[in-house]
Design a protein around this motif. Structure first.
Motif, short mmCIF file in Angstrom:
data_model
loop_
_atom_site.label_atom_id
_atom_site.label_comp_id
_atom_site.label_asym_id
_atom_site.label_seq_id
_atom_site.Cartn_x
_atom_site.Cartn_y
_atom_site.Cartn_z
N ASN A 93 1.35 -1.18 -0.06
CA ASN A 93 0.12 -0.17 -0.07
C ASN A 93 1.18 1.25 0.21
O ASN A 93 2.20 1.25 0.19
CB ASN A 93 -1.55 -0.27 0.83
N GLN A 94 -0.13 2.09 0.19
CA GLN A 94 1.48 3.17 0.26
C GLN A 94 2.18 3.67 1.54
O GLN A 94 2.80 4.19 1.19
CB GLN A 94 0.17 4.71 0.23
N ASP A 95 1.84 2.55 2.40
CA ASP A 95 2.86 3.23 3.36
C ASP A 95 4.05 1.64 3.29
O ASP A 95 4.26 0.83 4.32
CB ASP A 95 2.23 2.89 5.08
N TYR A 96 3.98 0.84 2.28
CA TYR A 96 4.92 0.01 1.64
C TYR A 96 6.55 0.06 2.82
O TYR A 96 6.83 -0.86 3.62
CB TYR A 96 4.86 -0.85 0.92
N GLU A 97 6.72 0.46 3.02
CA GLU A 97 7.80 0.80 3.21
C GLU A 97 8.07 1.44 4.64
O GLU A 97 9.10 0.86 5.36
CB GLU A 97 9.01 2.15 2.27
N VAL A 98 7.50 1.81 4.54
CA VAL A 98 7.27 2.38 6.20
C VAL A 98 7.21 1.17 6.99
O VAL A 98 7.25 1.44 8.09
CB VAL A 98 6.58 3.57 7.00
N THR A 99 6.42 0.45 7.12
CA THR A 99 5.43 -1.07 7.18
C THR A 99 6.49 -1.67 7.64
O THR A 99 7.03 -2.88 8.17
CB THR A 99 4.44 -1.82 6.60
N GLN A 100 7.93 -1.75 6.25
CA GLN A 100 8.80 -3.09 6.19
C GLN A 100 9.64 -2.64 7.02
O GLN A 100 10.22 -3.38 8.51
CB GLN A 100 9.50 -3.04 5.04
N LEU A 101 10.50 -1.45 7.53
CA LEU A 101 11.00 -0.68 8.38
C LEU A 101 10.72 -0.92 9.95
O LEU A 101 11.40 -1.07 11.05
CB LEU A 101 11.41 0.75 8.27
N TYR A 102 8.98 -0.63 9.71
CA TYR A 102 8.51 -1.02 11.94
C TYR A 102 8.60 -1.96 11.79
O TYR A 102 9.49 -2.22 13.34
CB TYR A 102 7.20 -0.46 11.32
N ASP A 103 8.98 -3.48 10.81
CA ASP A 103 8.82 -4.91 11.70
C ASP A 103 10.24 -5.53 11.45
O ASP A 103 9.97 -5.98 12.15
CB ASP A 103 8.01 -5.56 10.40
N CYS A 104 11.40 -4.21 11.15
CA CYS A 104 12.83 -5.43 11.48
C CYS A 104 12.67 -4.52 12.63
O CYS A 104 12.14 -3.61 12.98
CB CYS A 104 13.61 -4.16 10.11
N ASN A 105 13.54 -5.30 13.60
CA ASN A 105 14.19 -4.52 14.69
C ASN A 105 15.48 -3.65 14.52
O ASN A 105 15.47 -2.52 15.74
CB ASN A 105 14.68 -6.41 15.02
N TRP A 106 16.04 -3.91 13.35
CA TRP A 106 16.93 -2.60 13.10
C TRP A 106 16.99 -2.29 11.94
O TRP A 106 16.79 -2.80 11.22
CB TRP A 106 18.02 -2.28 14.32
N ILE A 107 18.19 -1.09 11.60
CA ILE A 107 18.40 -0.73 9.74
C ILE A 107 20.10 -1.25 9.51
O ILE A 107 21.26 -0.65 10.75
CB ILE A 107 17.79 0.14 9.88
N VAL A 108 20.24 -2.33 8.90
CA VAL A 108 21.80 -2.12 8.87
C VAL A 108 22.22 -1.23 7.44
O VAL A 108 21.50 -1.78 5.67
CB VAL A 108 21.77 -3.65 8.97
N VAL A 109 23.59 -0.89 7.72
CA VAL A 109 23.27 -0.33 6.60
C VAL A 109 25.08 0.10 6.64
O VAL A 109 25.59 -0.18 6.96
CB VAL A 109 22.75 1.53 5.83
N ASN A 110 25.23 0.34 4.72
CA ASN A 110 27.24 0.11 4.82
C ASN A 110 26.81 1.33 3.95
O ASN A 110 27.04 0.92 2.64
CB ASN A 110 27.90 -0.97 4.09
N CYS A 111 27.00 2.96 4.25
CA CYS A 111 27.56 3.91 2.95
C CYS A 111 28.41 3.78 2.81
O CYS A 111 29.62 3.79 3.00
CB CYS A 111 27.28 4.83 4.30
#
Length: 125
Positions: free
Chosen positions: A80-98
């Motif tokens: 839906n329109q909040d697909y990305e936000v929902t996916q981020l909310y369901d995970c326990n943290w965000i792992v990035v490699n800048c």
């Protein structure tokens, strides 16, 4: 965890600093929302790559963070329109490699603009 709306950055300058903090990361940061029902917006800046100082000193082992992610590959959030936000909310943290300072800026910007807080693990730029 005491101030979830603050932008708190913790830099483990060397990998062995992270190794010392591993029990805190396991008990409070990675499982904070599920276990303690607390949002946490800490940004962990971790070294990566072997820079001649030895494996324990030069790398905080980002693969540890990927293994501790609670991403369920069989669960797909409803599109839906909040697909990305929902996916981020369901995970326990965000792992990035800048790879650039601009990437790092946008990670910090997103951290502040999200309507909730998630811990971020970022490899140093």
């Amino acid at each position: 965890m005491a101030s979830p709306n603050a932008l708190v950055l913790w830099e483990a300058q060397f990998g062995d600093f992270h190794n010392t903090a591993q029990c805190i990361i396991d008990q409070f940061i990675s499982s904070g929302q599920a276990k303690w029902v607390r949002h946490n917006g800490i940004v962990l800046l971790l070294p990566h790559g072997m820079e001649g100082m030895g494996p324990e000193h030069s790398s905080a082992r980002p693969e540890r963070f990927l293994q501790m992610s609670n991403d369920d590959c069989d669960a797909y959030p409803e599109y839906n329109q909040d697909y990305e936000v929902t996916q981020l909310y369901d995970c326990n943290w965000i792992v990035v490699n800048c790879s650039t300072p601009a990437n790092y800026f946008h990670v910090l910007r997103r951290q502040i603009l999200l309507p909730f807080r998630k811990p971020v693990q970022s490899s140093s730029v």
